[in-house]
Design a protein around this motif. Structure first.
Motif, PDB file in Angstrom:
ATOM      1  N   GLY A 278     -32.081  24.485  -3.670  1.00  0.00           N
ATOM      2  CA  GLY A 278     -30.683  24.810  -3.899  1.00  0.00           C
ATOM      3  C   GLY A 278     -29.983  25.209  -2.618  1.00  0.00           C
ATOM      4  O   GLY A 278     -30.592  25.730  -1.683  1.00  0.00           O
ATOM      5  N   VAL A 279     -28.672  24.944  -2.563  1.00  0.00           N
ATOM      6  CA  VAL A 279     -27.846  25.318  -1.429  1.00  0.00           C
ATOM      7  C   VAL A 279     -26.522  25.826  -1.982  1.00  0.00           C
ATOM      8  O   VAL A 279     -26.031  25.324  -3.012  1.00  0.00           O
ATOM      9  N   GLN A 280     -25.923  26.826  -1.364  1.00  0.00           N
ATOM     10  CA  GLN A 280     -24.682  27.398  -1.870  1.00  0.00           C
ATOM     11  C   GLN A 280     -23.756  27.763  -0.717  1.00  0.00           C
ATOM     12  O   GLN A 280     -24.211  28.084   0.386  1.00  0.00           O
ATOM     13  N   GLN A 281     -22.442  27.719  -1.028  1.00  0.00           N
ATOM     14  CA  GLN A 281     -21.405  28.074  -0.059  1.00  0.00           C
ATOM     15  C   GLN A 281     -20.300  28.825  -0.788  1.00  0.00           C
ATOM     16  O   GLN A 281     -19.919  28.458  -1.910  1.00  0.00           O
ATOM     17  N   PRO A 282     -19.753  29.882  -0.180  1.00  0.00           N
ATOM     18  CA  PRO A 282     -18.648  30.605  -0.826  1.00  0.00           C
ATOM     19  C   PRO A 282     -17.344  29.810  -0.738  1.00  0.00           C
ATOM     20  O   PRO A 282     -17.117  29.063   0.222  1.00  0.00           O
ATOM     21  N   LEU A 283     -16.452  30.003  -1.730  1.00  0.00           N
ATOM     22  CA  LEU A 283     -15.133  29.375  -1.760  1.00  0.00           C
ATOM     23  C   LEU A 283     -14.070  30.440  -1.511  1.00  0.00           C
ATOM     24  O   LEU A 283     -14.330  31.647  -1.609  1.00  0.00           O
ATOM     25  N   SER A 284     -12.877  29.995  -1.231  1.00  0.00           N
ATOM     26  CA  SER A 284     -11.816  30.917  -0.833  1.00  0.00           C
ATOM     27  C   SER A 284     -11.395  31.860  -1.947  1.00  0.00           C
ATOM     28  O   SER A 284     -10.867  32.937  -1.686  1.00  0.00           O
ATOM     29  N   ASN A 285     -11.594  31.485  -3.206  1.00  0.00           N
ATOM     30  CA  ASN A 285     -11.174  32.340  -4.319  1.00  0.00           C
ATOM     31  C   ASN A 285     -12.301  33.235  -4.842  1.00  0.00           C
ATOM     32  O   ASN A 285     -12.158  33.855  -5.896  1.00  0.00           O
ATOM     33  N   GLY A 286     -13.427  33.286  -4.145  1.00  0.00           N
ATOM     34  CA  GLY A 286     -14.538  34.133  -4.563  1.00  0.00           C
ATOM     35  C   GLY A 286     -15.601  33.409  -5.357  1.00  0.00           C
ATOM     36  O   GLY A 286     -16.652  33.989  -5.653  1.00  0.00           O
ATOM     37  N   TRP A 287     -15.335  32.159  -5.741  1.00  0.00           N
ATOM     38  CA  TRP A 287     -16.349  31.373  -6.446  1.00  0.00           C
ATOM     39  C   TRP A 287     -17.370  30.846  -5.452  1.00  0.00           C
ATOM     40  O   TRP A 287     -17.248  31.015  -4.237  1.00  0.00           O
ATOM     41  N   ARG A 288     -18.399  30.166  -5.996  1.00  0.00           N
ATOM     42  CA  ARG A 288     -19.431  29.585  -5.148  1.00  0.00           C
ATOM     43  C   ARG A 288     -19.656  28.119  -5.512  1.00  0.00           C
ATOM     44  O   ARG A 288     -19.693  27.774  -6.701  1.00  0.00           O
ATOM     45  N   LEU A 289     -19.810  27.322  -4.474  1.00  0.00           N
ATOM     46  CA  LEU A 289     -20.204  25.924  -4.651  1.00  0.00           C
ATOM     47  C   LEU A 289     -21.724  25.869  -4.539  1.00  0.00           C
ATOM     48  O   LEU A 289     -22.297  26.285  -3.535  1.00  0.00           O
ATOM     49  N   VAL A 290     -22.370  25.356  -5.584  1.00  0.00           N
ATOM     50  CA  VAL A 290     -23.828  25.339  -5.649  1.00  0.00           C
ATOM     51  C   VAL A 290     -24.299  23.906  -5.838  1.00  0.00           C
ATOM     52  O   VAL A 290     -23.760  23.169  -6.677  1.00  0.00           O
ATOM     53  N   GLY A 291     -25.306  23.523  -5.055  1.00  0.00           N
ATOM     54  CA  GLY A 291     -25.928  22.213  -5.206  1.00  0.00           C
ATOM     55  C   GLY A 291     -27.420  22.362  -5.449  1.00  0.00           C
ATOM     56  O   GLY A 291     -28.077  23.182  -4.817  1.00  0.00           O
ATOM     57  N   THR A 292     -27.969  21.585  -6.395  1.00  0.00           N
ATOM     58  CA  THR A 292     -29.397  21.632  -6.705  1.00  0.00           C
ATOM     59  C   THR A 292     -29.962  20.223  -6.757  1.00  0.00           C
ATOM     60  O   THR A 292     -29.266  19.280  -7.149  1.00  0.00           O
ATOM     61  N   VAL A 293     -31.233  20.111  -6.388  1.00  0.00           N
ATOM     62  CA  VAL A 293     -31.895  18.814  -6.383  1.00  0.00           C
ATOM     63  C   VAL A 293     -33.396  19.063  -6.457  1.00  0.00           C
ATOM     64  O   VAL A 293     -33.899  20.047  -5.907  1.00  0.00           O
ATOM     65  N   PRO A 294     -34.161  18.221  -7.163  1.00  0.00           N
ATOM     66  CA  PRO A 294     -35.624  18.358  -7.145  1.00  0.00           C
ATOM     67  C   PRO A 294     -36.159  18.279  -5.726  1.00  0.00           C
ATOM     68  O   PRO A 294     -35.709  17.468  -4.924  1.00  0.00           O
ATOM     69  N   VAL A 295     -37.105  19.134  -5.421  1.00  0.00           N
ATOM     70  CA  VAL A 295     -37.629  19.224  -4.062  1.00  0.00           C
ATOM     71  C   VAL A 295     -38.216  17.894  -3.613  1.00  0.00           C
ATOM     72  O   VAL A 295     -38.065  17.494  -2.451  1.00  0.00           O
ATOM     73  N   HIS A 296     -38.865  17.186  -4.527  1.00  0.00           N
ATOM     74  CA  HIS A 296     -39.554  15.964  -4.108  1.00  0.00           C
ATOM     75  C   HIS A 296     -38.581  14.891  -3.628  1.00  0.00           C
ATOM     76  O   HIS A 296     -38.952  13.994  -2.871  1.00  0.00           O
ATOM     77  N   GLU A 297     -37.308  14.968  -4.034  1.00  0.00           N
ATOM     78  CA  GLU A 297     -36.354  13.949  -3.620  1.00  0.00           C
ATOM     79  C   GLU A 297     -35.939  14.100  -2.158  1.00  0.00           C
ATOM     80  O   GLU A 297     -35.501  13.126  -1.541  1.00  0.00           O
ATOM     81  N   ILE A 298     -36.052  15.301  -1.636  1.00  0.00           N
ATOM     82  CA  ILE A 298     -35.650  15.507  -0.245  1.00  0.00           C
ATOM     83  C   ILE A 298     -36.850  15.698   0.668  1.00  0.00           C
ATOM     84  O   ILE A 298     -36.707  15.948   1.855  1.00  0.00           O
ATOM     85  N   THR A 299     -38.031  15.607   0.092  1.00  0.00           N
ATOM     86  CA  THR A 299     -39.247  15.787   0.903  1.00  0.00           C
ATOM     87  C   THR A 299     -40.209  14.627   0.683  1.00  0.00           C
ATOM     88  O   THR A 299     -41.420  14.817   0.594  1.00  0.00           O
TER      89      THR A 299
END
Length: 613
Positions: A278-299
């Motif tokens: 998982g990877v996350q980044q804060p947004l200007s309004n206090g929310w968070r952008l979150v991305g998830t992916v199975p580990v095997h797809e990136i390794t």
């Protein structure tokens, strides 16, 4: 010199084992570990940190730009004094028609211009109540009348924030005349207050284009099946490519904990049994952008490396096992022989000998082991002989102590009978003493059977009856095992004499003495019971530990003789105890555990074919 070192290396077990581990285990382990570190480190940095994090940052910047556009539109409306004046003074019904038309035209024109200034704003509403409101584009007052404005959750929160922005998740526009559930928007709500009264006079509702936001989320790619979504601080889905999930909570608890509490940009979690990145980044309004992916797809590259490493490691491991088995088969055989010999020695067999005839350390250990057991065996024989001589000497000393004590008491009784003219009783006493001495003199050695000991006690009671002018009724019960038990001479007699002298005689009446001897397991238990006065209170405490009473000198010669005989001639656990009976009198208990005879065997060797374990 060289030959001597070569011989030493060939004989050393330690050298052989170290060489085997270096060539079979350490070299491939170092190679695979180094390869894994170099390739995996580079792959992880390139695939995960540079690609995934960069995608998340770009996506967060794009979404924050859209959110800022919406908040800017809300600020433009909020600071317009004419709108605040209209909301504060425009009546819901009646009023000046000319002023009403002027306000209507201004509101529509202003709101339409605001919407045209931003491509991300879909529609804007300024609402006073269920009857009064303005909007750009396809605003429907009919739907406003059914909207129940004051009780909407976003309106209630806007009143609490007093001018702060209220961000809601993507939903259908409920005030548009374009149709129900046709336009997807992301609402930004706000309350407008009258500066003079401080009361809420209306609301601003800026609807961002929800379809564009969803398309923006779909454009972000993370692996083949990975996805991005936007959550608020509570973990509720606000924007997602899966429109049905918008408004629901993140179901995975581990993922939710990372979103809410973990400040790290990257993290890992489990979805079922599948590990996810998982990877996350804060947004200007206090929310968070979150991305998830199975580990095997990136390794994928790491997975291929893992397979190669496991394959090579397996091959090297098999080689190591094979080499270890060959080495172990040559060195464990003497170890097993020595181990079997040690176990037999642990069980008490000092005749065992090992037969390891090698020129290495194990051969030396076998030789030293056999030598040690021989020395121990010789020492044990010496100790046994010395203990036997010592015990015989102590028994002779004890008997020599107790015999004069017995004769002194008996002759003293006869002396008093003669002094007071009771010649006939004195004659009977001498006759009883003669029979008693005759019974003792007819037995050789220091030991008699328990039955013979009790027979002597019966003759001894005749003398005691004459001495104290009382009758002592003796009852004896013993089984066959107890009757044949060898005991030191005069072992039970002191217990009977104590029962009479300290228990029955002080009462001044005739007494009863019961002697029971029965076998209980390996032990023979002898109890001597009388109906005398019992133990005095100060003696009760002393007799709680006979060993302590003997050691501190609180017992007479007789009890000391009984205690020492039980300790010297019987096995561990043999003991003598005394205590008072509730119904009156005293009970003396003597527990005797016969010593086990030492095993006599010839030497026997333990070799590689020995199966006696």
């Amino acid at each position: 010199m060289v030959e001597r070192w070569r011989k030493r290396i060939r004989m050393s077990f330690t050298t052989r084992m170290i060489a085997a581990f270096v060539f079979v285990i350490l070299i491939p382990a170092l190679f695979t570990s180094f390869s894994f570190y170099v390739v995996s480190n580079a792959t992880v940095k390139q695939n995960v940190r540079e690609a995934s994090v960069q995608i998340a940052k770009q996506g967060a910047d794009s979404l924050s730009f859209i959110f800022n556009a919406g908040s800017d539109v809300s600020d433009m409306i909020y600071i317009d004094s004419r709108i605040q004046h209209v909301l504060a003074n425009q009546p819901s019904e009646g009023g000046d028609p000319a002023l009403w038309r002027e306000n209507e035209e201004y509101m529509k024109s202003f709101l339409n211009n605001v919407v045209y200034s931003s491509s991300f704003v879909n529609i804007v509403y300024v609402l006073k109540d269920n009857a009064t409101g303005w909007g750009s584009g396809t605003f429907s007052r009919v739907k406003l009348a059914r909207y129940d404005l004051g009780n909407q959750p976003w309106a209630e929160k806007a009143r609490e924030l007093e001018g702060g922005l209220v961000w809601s998740g993507i939903a259908a526009d409920r005030l548009s005349s374009g149709g129900d559930n046709t336009e997807m928007v992301l609402p930004i709500g706000r309350a407008i207050k009258d500066y003079s009264s401080g009361e809420t006079v209306g609301y601003i509702l800026v609807n961002l284009n929800g379809r564009k936001l969803i398309d923006k989320i779909k454009e972000m790619k993370l692996g083949e099946t990975g996805a991005f979504f936007v959550v608020n601080s509570e973990g509720r889905l606000m924007i997602s490519a899966d429109e049905a999930s918008i408004g629901g909570m993140v179901s995975n608890k581990e993922l939710l904990s990372h979103i809410g509490n973990d400040p790290r940009i990257e993290f890992e979690f489990l979805l079922g049994d599948v590990p996810y990145y998982g990877v996350q980044q804060p947004l200007s309004n206090g929310w968070r952008l979150v991305g998830t992916v199975p580990v095997h797809e990136i390794t994928d590259k790491l997975s291929a490396l893992h397979r190669n490493i496991l394959m090579s490691f397996g091959i090297f491991t098999l080689l190591g096992i094979a080499a270890g088995l060959v080495i172990a088969s040559r060195v464990t055989k003497p170890v097993k022989q020595l181990t079997r010999g040690m176990k037999l020695v642990q069980k008490g067999d000092l005749t065992v000998r090992t037969d390891v005839k090698t020129n290495d350390e194990f051969g030396l250990m076998s030789h030293q082991f056999n030598r040690m057991i021989g020395d121990i065996n010789l020492l044990m024989e010496q100790v046994t002989e010395e203990q036997k001589l010592k015990q015989e000497a102590e028994l002779r000393a004890a008997v020599h102590r107790i015999n004069p004590h017995f004769l002194f008491n008996t002759l003293g009784t006869i002396r008093w009978l003669i002094k007071y003219g009771e010649a006939e009783k004195a004659y009977d006493g001498i006759s009883a003493l003669t029979r008693l001495l005759e019974a003792n003199m007819g037995r050789k050695g220091s030991f008699v059977t328990l039955a013979e000991e009790l027979d002597i006690i019966a003759k001894y009671l005749v003398i005691l009856e004459m001495r104290y002018h009382l009758r002592f009724h003796l009852q004896v019960r013993l089984d066959e095992t107890a009757a044949s038990l060898p005991v030191p001479r005069m072992l039970v007699q002191p217990l009977v004499e104590n029962a009479i002298f300290h228990g029955i005689v002080p009462k001044g009446t005739d007494g009863e003495i019961e002697i029971h001897a029965v076998s209980e397991g390996e032990a023979v238990v002898i109890t001597v019971t009388d109906n005398g006065i019992g133990l005095l209170p100060e003696k009760e405490d002393l007799m709680a530990s006979m060993e302590k009473a003997v050691r501190e000198g609180h017992t007479g010669i007789g009890l000391q003789h009984v205690h020492e005989c039980a300790r010297l001639y019987f096995d561990h656990g043999s003991r003598v105890t005394m205590k008072s009976r509730e119904e009156g009198g005293t009970v003396a208990k003597l527990v005797l555990i016969p010593q086990k005879k030492p095993r006599q065997e010839g030497q026997r060797h333990v070799d590689s074919d020995d199966r006696r374990r």
